[in-house]
Design an enzyme around this catalytic site. Structure first.
Site, mmCIF file in Angstrom:
data_model
loop_
_atom_site.group_PDB
_atom_site.id
_atom_site.type_symbol
_atom_site.label_atom_id
_atom_site.label_comp_id
_atom_site.label_asym_id
_atom_site.label_seq_id
_atom_site.Cartn_x
_atom_site.Cartn_y
_atom_site.Cartn_z
ATOM 1 N N HIS A 171 10.733 1.760 -18.926
ATOM 2 C CA HIS A 171 10.556 1.528 -17.839
ATOM 3 C C HIS A 171 11.324 2.830 -16.898
ATOM 4 O O HIS A 171 12.585 2.936 -16.760
ATOM 5 C CB HIS A 171 10.013 0.455 -16.707
ATOM 6 C CG HIS A 171 8.618 0.123 -17.389
ATOM 7 N ND1 HIS A 171 8.962 -1.189 -18.410
ATOM 8 C CD2 HIS A 171 7.793 -0.491 -16.921
ATOM 9 C CE1 HIS A 171 7.671 -1.656 -18.599
ATOM 10 N NE2 HIS A 171 6.873 -1.004 -17.678
ATOM 11 N N HIS A 172 10.214 3.383 -15.837
ATOM 12 C CA HIS A 172 11.469 3.972 -14.542
ATOM 13 C C HIS A 172 12.400 3.504 -13.683
ATOM 14 O O HIS A 172 12.056 2.666 -14.181
ATOM 15 C CB HIS A 172 10.285 4.868 -13.685
ATOM 16 C CG HIS A 172 9.351 3.147 -12.819
ATOM 17 N ND1 HIS A 172 9.986 2.101 -12.051
ATOM 18 C CD2 HIS A 172 8.508 2.244 -13.245
ATOM 19 C CE1 HIS A 172 9.639 1.342 -11.535
ATOM 20 N NE2 HIS A 172 8.374 1.202 -12.493
ATOM 21 N N LYS A 198 12.043 0.146 -11.270
ATOM 22 C CA LYS A 198 11.104 -0.791 -11.785
ATOM 23 C C LYS A 198 12.211 -2.129 -11.122
ATOM 24 O O LYS A 198 13.768 -2.258 -11.076
ATOM 25 C CB LYS A 198 11.246 -1.297 -12.943
ATOM 26 C CG LYS A 198 10.573 -2.660 -13.480
ATOM 27 C CD LYS A 198 9.784 -2.537 -14.624
ATOM 28 C CE LYS A 198 8.840 -4.177 -15.655
ATOM 29 N NZ LYS A 198 7.965 -4.091 -14.514
ATOM 30 N N ALA A 218 -3.424 -9.688 -13.514
ATOM 31 C CA ALA A 218 -3.446 -8.806 -14.642
ATOM 32 C C ALA A 218 -1.610 -8.632 -14.846
ATOM 33 O O ALA A 218 -1.156 -7.692 -14.107
ATOM 34 C CB ALA A 218 -3.978 -8.003 -14.222
ATOM 35 N N ALA A 263 0.939 -1.459 0.319
ATOM 36 C CA ALA A 263 -0.205 -0.129 0.001
ATOM 37 C C ALA A 263 0.754 1.081 0.063
ATOM 38 O O ALA A 263 -0.064 2.464 -0.705
ATOM 39 C CB ALA A 263 -0.858 -0.222 0.992
ATOM 40 N N THR A 293 4.369 -7.246 -18.550
ATOM 41 C CA THR A 293 3.731 -7.237 -19.787
ATOM 42 C C THR A 293 4.850 -7.742 -21.279
ATOM 43 O O THR A 293 3.770 -8.408 -22.133
ATOM 44 C CB THR A 293 3.593 -5.711 -19.809
ATOM 45 O OG1 THR A 293 3.064 -5.322 -18.848
ATOM 46 C CG2 THR A 293 2.312 -5.638 -21.336
ATOM 47 N N GLY A 339 3.658 0.997 -1.660
ATOM 48 C CA GLY A 339 4.796 1.447 -2.944
ATOM 49 C C GLY A 339 3.886 2.334 -3.869
ATOM 50 O O GLY A 339 2.882 2.953 -3.789
ATOM 51 N N THR A 367 4.895 -8.751 -10.894
ATOM 52 C CA THR A 367 5.460 -9.616 -11.794
ATOM 53 C C THR A 367 6.158 -10.971 -11.195
ATOM 54 O O THR A 367 5.879 -10.892 -10.100
ATOM 55 C CB THR A 367 6.044 -8.478 -12.621
ATOM 56 O OG1 THR A 367 6.993 -7.843 -11.548
ATOM 57 C CG2 THR A 367 4.900 -7.185 -13.321
HETATM 58 N N1 LIG Z 1 0.502 -5.342 -13.787
HETATM 59 C C1 LIG Z 1 0.183 -4.098 -13.643
HETATM 60 O O1 LIG Z 1 0.118 -2.920 -14.601
HETATM 61 C C2 LIG Z 1 1.249 -3.474 -13.022
HETATM 62 C C3 LIG Z 1 1.792 -1.669 -13.239
HETATM 63 C C4 LIG Z 1 2.529 -1.973 -12.176
HETATM 64 C C5 LIG Z 1 3.284 -1.854 -11.095
HETATM 65 N N2 LIG Z 1 3.430 -3.287 -11.188
HETATM 66 C C6 LIG Z 1 4.515 -4.788 -10.508
HETATM 67 O O2 LIG Z 1 3.408 -4.389 -9.196
HETATM 68 C C7 LIG Z 1 4.846 -4.580 -8.289
HETATM 69 C C8 LIG Z 1 5.357 -3.778 -7.639
HETATM 70 O O3 LIG Z 1 5.108 -2.323 -8.560
HETATM 71 P P1 LIG Z 1 5.839 -0.771 -7.895
HETATM 72 O O4 LIG Z 1 6.186 0.160 -8.829
HETATM 73 O O5 LIG Z 1 4.469 0.232 -6.828
HETATM 74 O O6 LIG Z 1 7.237 -0.925 -6.972
HETATM 75 P P2 LIG Z 1 7.569 -0.566 -5.718
HETATM 76 O O7 LIG Z 1 7.950 -1.068 -5.046
HETATM 77 O O8 LIG Z 1 6.639 1.409 -5.771
HETATM 78 O O9 LIG Z 1 6.280 -0.484 -4.250
HETATM 79 C C9 LIG Z 1 6.310 -1.942 -3.872
HETATM 80 C C10 LIG Z 1 6.071 -1.933 -2.072
HETATM 81 O O10 LIG Z 1 5.469 -3.129 -1.328
HETATM 82 C C11 LIG Z 1 5.712 -3.444 -0.590
HETATM 83 N N3 LIG Z 1 5.948 -4.805 -0.229
HETATM 84 C C12 LIG Z 1 6.767 -5.528 -0.207
HETATM 85 N N4 LIG Z 1 6.912 -6.609 0.089
HETATM 86 C C13 LIG Z 1 5.906 -6.469 0.439
HETATM 87 C C14 LIG Z 1 4.807 -7.752 1.371
HETATM 88 N N5 LIG Z 1 5.299 -8.943 1.692
HETATM 89 N N6 LIG Z 1 3.254 -6.949 1.895
HETATM 90 C C15 LIG Z 1 3.060 -6.285 1.723
HETATM 91 N N7 LIG Z 1 4.216 -5.120 1.319
HETATM 92 C C16 LIG Z 1 4.695 -5.860 0.931
HETATM 93 C C17 LIG Z 1 7.327 -2.480 -0.870
HETATM 94 O O11 LIG Z 1 7.897 -2.345 0.762
HETATM 95 C C18 LIG Z 1 6.901 -1.902 -1.969
HETATM 96 O O12 LIG Z 1 6.854 -0.582 -0.646
HETATM 97 C C19 LIG Z 1 6.000 -4.477 -9.714
HETATM 98 O O13 LIG Z 1 5.617 -6.217 -9.904
HETATM 99 C C20 LIG Z 1 5.528 -4.118 -10.327
HETATM 100 O O14 LIG Z 1 5.678 -4.914 -11.880
HETATM 101 C C21 LIG Z 1 2.473 -3.871 -12.037
HETATM 102 O O1 LIG Z 2 5.846 -0.029 -13.221
HETATM 103 C C1 LIG Z 2 5.932 -1.217 -13.497
HETATM 104 O O2 LIG Z 2 7.183 -2.090 -12.691
HETATM 105 C C2 LIG Z 2 5.357 -2.111 -14.608
HETATM 106 N N1 LIG Z 2 4.465 -2.974 -14.753
HETATM 107 C C3 LIG Z 2 4.504 -4.079 -15.001
HETATM 108 C C4 LIG Z 2 5.174 -4.995 -15.509
HETATM 109 O O3 LIG Z 2 6.496 -5.362 -15.395
HETATM 110 O O4 LIG Z 2 4.703 -5.359 -16.949
HETATM 111 C C5 LIG Z 2 3.571 -3.369 -15.627
HETATM 112 C C6 LIG Z 2 4.238 -1.978 -16.303
HETATM 113 C C7 LIG Z 2 4.610 -1.219 -15.208
#
Ligand SMILES: NC(=O)c1ccc[n+]([C@@H]2O[C@H](COP(=O)([O-])OP(=O)(O)OC[C@H]3O[C@@H](n4cnc5c(N)ncnc54)[C@H](O)[C@@H]3O)[C@@H](O)[C@H]2O)c1
Ligand SMILES: O=C(O)C1=N[C@H](C(=O)O)CCC1
Length: 250
Positions: free
Chosen positions: A135-136, A139, A105, A11, A146, A13, A80
């Site tokens: 990406h940023h 990551k 997803a 929450a 994706t 992140g 991911t």
């Molecule tokens: N499917 C999508 O559309 C999509 C989009 C963006 C990011 N993502 C994915 O989502 C994930 C998170 O991305 P982000 O950029 O927010 O990362 P982030 O590092 O900003 O946030 C992740 C957060 O999860 C916390 N965390 C880690 N382990 C945990 C646990 N066991 N319980 C609770 N919290 C925990 C971390 O401390 C951190 O605050 C990555 O795998 C990213 O690739 C997916």
């Molecule tokens: O910012 C990320 O991390 C993202 N993760 C997902 C991926 O790995 O495809 C979706 C896009 C953003």
């Protein structure tokens, strides 16, 4: 109508904090838990969460899902790092907990879902294809989930169409210069300050190229997909892989 009781894992992140805001703003949902790393998962049971949204880290997601699925808490997963082995484990937990639904997803963005769909459609018409994801720099994983999914879909469509391996005469290269090989499709990962989440799928054949590009310019772009997943997952027991299954794309 009673509100859906939703927990967000990760929450604090980048994605999780956006999801917290989106759930709080949704009239049909109540945010009952917002957990960060180190917070005990028992808060899910204590607060009666019906759906958990996992936006954590590939190292954390399996333990979170085991906890949720074995207790009948549905899950919407954006995290991911999915492999066949991980999916098999998850399917095992789901088999033992009939009625529980998990949506994974790779991308919640509608444009990204459409990019994957169009890439699959285009795949059989072109001799060459490469995926570039951008990406940023914060990551954790490369290539993106994706990009891996896109490459798998393209590779599957090429196989179904009987296409041979694509031409590539490279005989000398620095390590990594040709990207990662995902099912025969080269995938390149760029990490650049200022970016959020972007992908290009480049197709080529004699005398022409065709490029699909998607840009998520802000993480708000993912939120309609997250909320759709939360609304639909409890009526979809078992594993659903890909948001497209909850969208009417035809
Ligand atoms: N499917 C999508 O559309 C999509 C989009 C963006 C990011 N993502 C994915 O989502 C994930 C998170 O991305 P982000 O950029 O927010 O990362 P982030 O590092 O900003 O946030 C992740 C957060 O999860 C916390 N965390 C880690 N382990 C945990 C646990 N066991 N319980 C609770 N919290 C925990 C971390 O401390 C951190 O605050 C990555 O795998 C990213 O690739 C997916
Ligand atoms: O910012 C990320 O991390 C993202 N993760 C997902 C991926 O790995 O495809 C979706 C896009 C953003």
């Amino acid at each position: 109508m009673s509100k859906q009781r939703v927990a967000v894992l990760g929450a604090r992140g980048r994605m999780g904090s956006e999801a917290v805001r989106a759930v709080e703003a949704a009239e049909d949902m109540e945010l009952v838990a917002a957990l960060g790393r180190g917070d005990p998962l028992d808060a899910l049971a204590e607060t009666g969460a019906e759906v958990a949204v996992d936006l954590t880290h590939p190292d954390s997601v399996m333990a979170n899902l085991e906890y949720c699925v074995t207790r009948g808490v549905h899950a919407v997963v954006g995290t991911t790092g999915w492999t066949e082995e991980r999916l098999a484990l998850l399917r095992g937990w789901l088999d033992a907990s009939p009625g529980t639904g998990v949506l994974i997803a790779p991308n919640f963005g509608i444009g990204a879902v459409l990019t994957m769909r169009f890439a699959r459609q285009a795949a059989r018409f072109f001799e060459s294809v490469e995926v570039v994801e951008l990406h940023h720099p914060g990551k954790a994983d490369a290539p993106s989930g994706t990009a891996v999914r896109t490459a798998q879909l393209v590779a599957e469509a090429r196989r179904d169409a009987g296409l041979p391996a694509q031409p590539d005469a490279t005989s000398t290269a620095l390590d990594g210069a040709r990207g990662a090989d995902v099912d025969g499709v080269p995938v390149h990962a760029v990490r650049l300050r200022g970016l959020v989440a972007h992908q290009e799928v480049l197709f080529g054949d004699e005398g022409e190229t065709f490029t699909l590009r998607h840009d998520s310019l802000h993480r708000s772009s993912f939120m309609p997909g997250v909320l759709l997943g939360v609304r639909r997952v409890s009526a979809a027991p078992g594993l659903t892989f890909g948001l497209e299954h909850f969208l009417d794309l035809d």
